[in-house]
Motif scaffolding. Structure first.
Motif, PDB file in Angstrom:
ATOM      1  N   UNK A  80      -5.335   5.694   9.486  1.00  0.00           N
ATOM      2  CA  UNK A  80      -6.769   6.000   9.520  1.00  0.00           C
ATOM      3  C   UNK A  80      -7.474   5.537   8.248  1.00  0.00           C
ATOM      4  N   UNK A  81      -6.765   5.432   7.156  1.00  0.00           N
ATOM      5  CA  UNK A  81      -7.341   4.984   5.890  1.00  0.00           C
ATOM      6  C   UNK A  81      -7.007   3.527   5.596  1.00  0.00           C
ATOM      7  N   UNK A  82      -6.329   2.866   6.526  1.00  0.00           N
ATOM      8  CA  UNK A  82      -5.998   1.463   6.335  1.00  0.00           C
ATOM      9  C   UNK A  82      -4.895   1.235   5.329  1.00  0.00           C
ATOM     10  N   UNK A  83      -3.974   2.199   5.180  1.00  0.00           N
ATOM     11  CA  UNK A  83      -2.888   2.110   4.204  1.00  0.00           C
ATOM     12  C   UNK A  83      -1.577   1.891   4.946  1.00  0.00           C
ATOM     13  N   UNK A  84      -0.792   0.908   4.508  1.00  0.00           N
ATOM     14  CA  UNK A  84       0.519   0.653   5.114  1.00  0.00           C
ATOM     15  C   UNK A  84       1.555   1.609   4.525  1.00  0.00           C
ATOM     16  N   UNK A  85       2.516   1.984   5.313  1.00  0.00           N
ATOM     17  CA  UNK A  85       3.618   2.840   4.851  1.00  0.00           C
ATOM     18  C   UNK A  85       4.934   2.114   5.101  1.00  0.00           C
ATOM     19  N   UNK A  86       5.822   2.194   4.114  1.00  0.00           N
ATOM     20  CA  UNK A  86       7.119   1.532   4.209  1.00  0.00           C
ATOM     21  C   UNK A  86       8.221   2.504   3.805  1.00  0.00           C
ATOM     22  N   UNK A  87       9.411   2.311   4.371  1.00  0.00           N
ATOM     23  CA  UNK A  87      10.568   3.149   4.069  1.00  0.00           C
ATOM     24  C   UNK A  87      11.709   2.243   3.622  1.00  0.00           C
ATOM     25  N   UNK A  88      12.380   2.623   2.548  1.00  0.00           N
ATOM     26  CA  UNK A  88      13.520   1.847   2.042  1.00  0.00           C
ATOM     27  C   UNK A  88      14.635   2.805   1.664  1.00  0.00           C
ATOM     28  N   UNK A  89      15.513   3.075   2.610  1.00  0.00           N
ATOM     29  CA  UNK A  89      16.662   3.958   2.382  1.00  0.00           C
ATOM     30  C   UNK A  89      17.915   3.206   2.802  1.00  0.00           C
ATOM     31  N   UNK A  90      18.863   2.963   1.908  1.00  0.00           N
ATOM     32  CA  UNK A  90      20.063   2.197   2.265  1.00  0.00           C
ATOM     33  C   UNK A  90      20.934   2.972   3.243  1.00  0.00           C
ATOM     34  N   UNK A  91      21.618   2.273   4.121  1.00  0.00           N
ATOM     35  CA  UNK A  91      22.514   2.975   5.066  1.00  0.00           C
ATOM     36  C   UNK A  91      23.694   3.597   4.323  1.00  0.00           C
TER      37      UNK A  91
END
Length: 392
Positions: free
Chosen positions: A261-272
């Motif tokens: 809604x605010x035009x912000x991208x979200x990313x996740x970086x968790x190693x297996x």
């Protein structure tokens, strides 16, 4: 008695049994009165008054008793009056020298005692900056140093008390401010809805605004309650093995509509295969919600919020990074303080109560971890650590 027996035995060894017995008797007659007075004086200290008077009285009584015992011994031994008088003068002279020497030594001790007493009285009157010194390295010097240490600790406790009182006043002022604004808005909106001056569309819009203010008040009350419980040590959580990859993904997915809604991208970086954490999943998720919400709030459109987790030497570490305006260097150390108003308004904005980061810190520290601001060339990086779960 040991000295009497040894003296008599020595005389008997050289001059016969009779002389040994006589010598033992003389030693007993001269020593018994002195030892008797030496045992009586400690029980009569209270009547003597000051310590200097006690020392003078003790010296006088012991010297007098010694001279009297020597006089009796001289009479028993049939020493001539001249020899007895000469012996008495010599003993009196020696006693005078001993008394004078003891007086000089006692004078230094009394000066040290006076210094310590003055220091203790100053502490009792509220003084905290003291430097009590003595003229020797003895027990009185240790007592003086203990007095100085006590004064320093009292000063530290006083500073801590003043800081706690100042923090309490600031907290009350901040809470009052954060309550006053939404309550005033609720009053105005309620009056507008209850009146006949607005149409149905405005009434529905005002009702939605009422819900926003009520939700804001609810968050503030929840944060205050949680913070008070944590600071009081009332932690009754069930700890378990927490798979951070699942928890992070779930939390980011729940916050993604807000970010979109605010035009912000979200990313996740968790190693297996990341080591699980030993934590309470609901509390850790609350920390993530607070940090991600705060990051989205301070990230402009087309910016990015990244959540990552990685292994550390003593457990696992989680980071929430954004590409927002960042934090001013002078505000970094105080970013986790409750209701802190920084120049960048990082930890307090109009849409937040200003307790989110404080609650995050309390939750993380209750887990045995820590939370901090990591160095960043752009935006803000908030990292926190959690203990790893024991393999088994």
């Amino acid at each position: 008695m040991t000295a009497v027996v040894l003296g008599g035995a020595a005389m008997a060894a050289f001059y016969g049994l009779g002389q040994g017995l006589l010598t033992a008797g003389l030693l007993f007659l001269t020593g018994a009165p002195v030892l008797g007075l030496a045992h009586v004086l400690p029980r009569r200290r209270a009547r003597a008054g000051s310590l200097s008077r006690q020392l003078a009285a003790g010296t006088g009584l012991v010297v007098g008793a010694t001279l009297a015992s020597v006089g009796i011994a001289a009479a028993i031994m049939f020493i001539s009056p001249h020899d007895a008088f000469t012996l008495g003068l010599l003993l009196a002279f020696a006693a005078t020298l001993a008394a004078r020497s003891a007086g000089l030594l006692a004078g230094g001790v009394m000066d040290d005692l006076q210094a310590v007493r003055a220091g203790l009285r100053a502490v009792g009157d509220g003084a905290t900056e003291l430097n009590v010194t003595t003229g020797a390295r003895d027990e009185l010097a240790e007592l003086a140093e203990a007095t100085n240490t006590m004064a320093r600790r009292l000063a530290e406790r006083g500073d801590e008390r003043d800081a706690a009182e100042a923090a309490r006043r600031d907290l009350m002022a901040a809470v009052s401010h954060d309550l006053r604004t939404p309550i005033a808005s609720l009053r105005v909106l309620g009056e507008a809805i209850a009146g006949d001056v607005v149409d149905d569309d405005d009434r529905r819009r005002y009702a939605r605004q009422l819900g926003v203010h009520v939700e804001s008040l609810g968050h503030l009350i929840d944060d205050l309650f949680e913070l008070s419980r944590l600071e009081a040590g009332q932690v009754e959580w069930s700890m378990q093995r927490v798979a951070l990859d699942e928890l992070v993904e779930e939390t980011v997915e729940a916050m993604r509509p807000h970010a979109d809604a605010r035009g912000v991208r979200t990313e996740v970086a968790v190693p297996p295969g990341l080591m699980p954490a030993h934590a309470n999943p609901e509390k850790v998720q609350r920390v993530l919600f607070n940090l991600i919400q705060n990051a989205i709030r301070h990230t402009p459109a087309d910016g990015t919020v990244t959540v990552l987790a990685e292994a550390a030497s003593d457990g696992v570490e989680v980071e929430v990074a954004d590409t927002g305006e960042g934090i001013a260097p002078e505000d970094r150390e105080r970013a986790f303080e409750p209701f802190f108003r920084g120049g960048s308004e990082f930890s307090r904005t109009r849409s937040g109560a200003g307790l989110g980061l404080t609650v995050c810190r309390a939750i993380v520290e209750a887990h045995g971890g820590r939370i901090w601001l990591d160095e960043s060339t752009r935006g803000t990086r908030v990292r926190f650590s959690l203990p790893g779960a024991v393999q088994g």
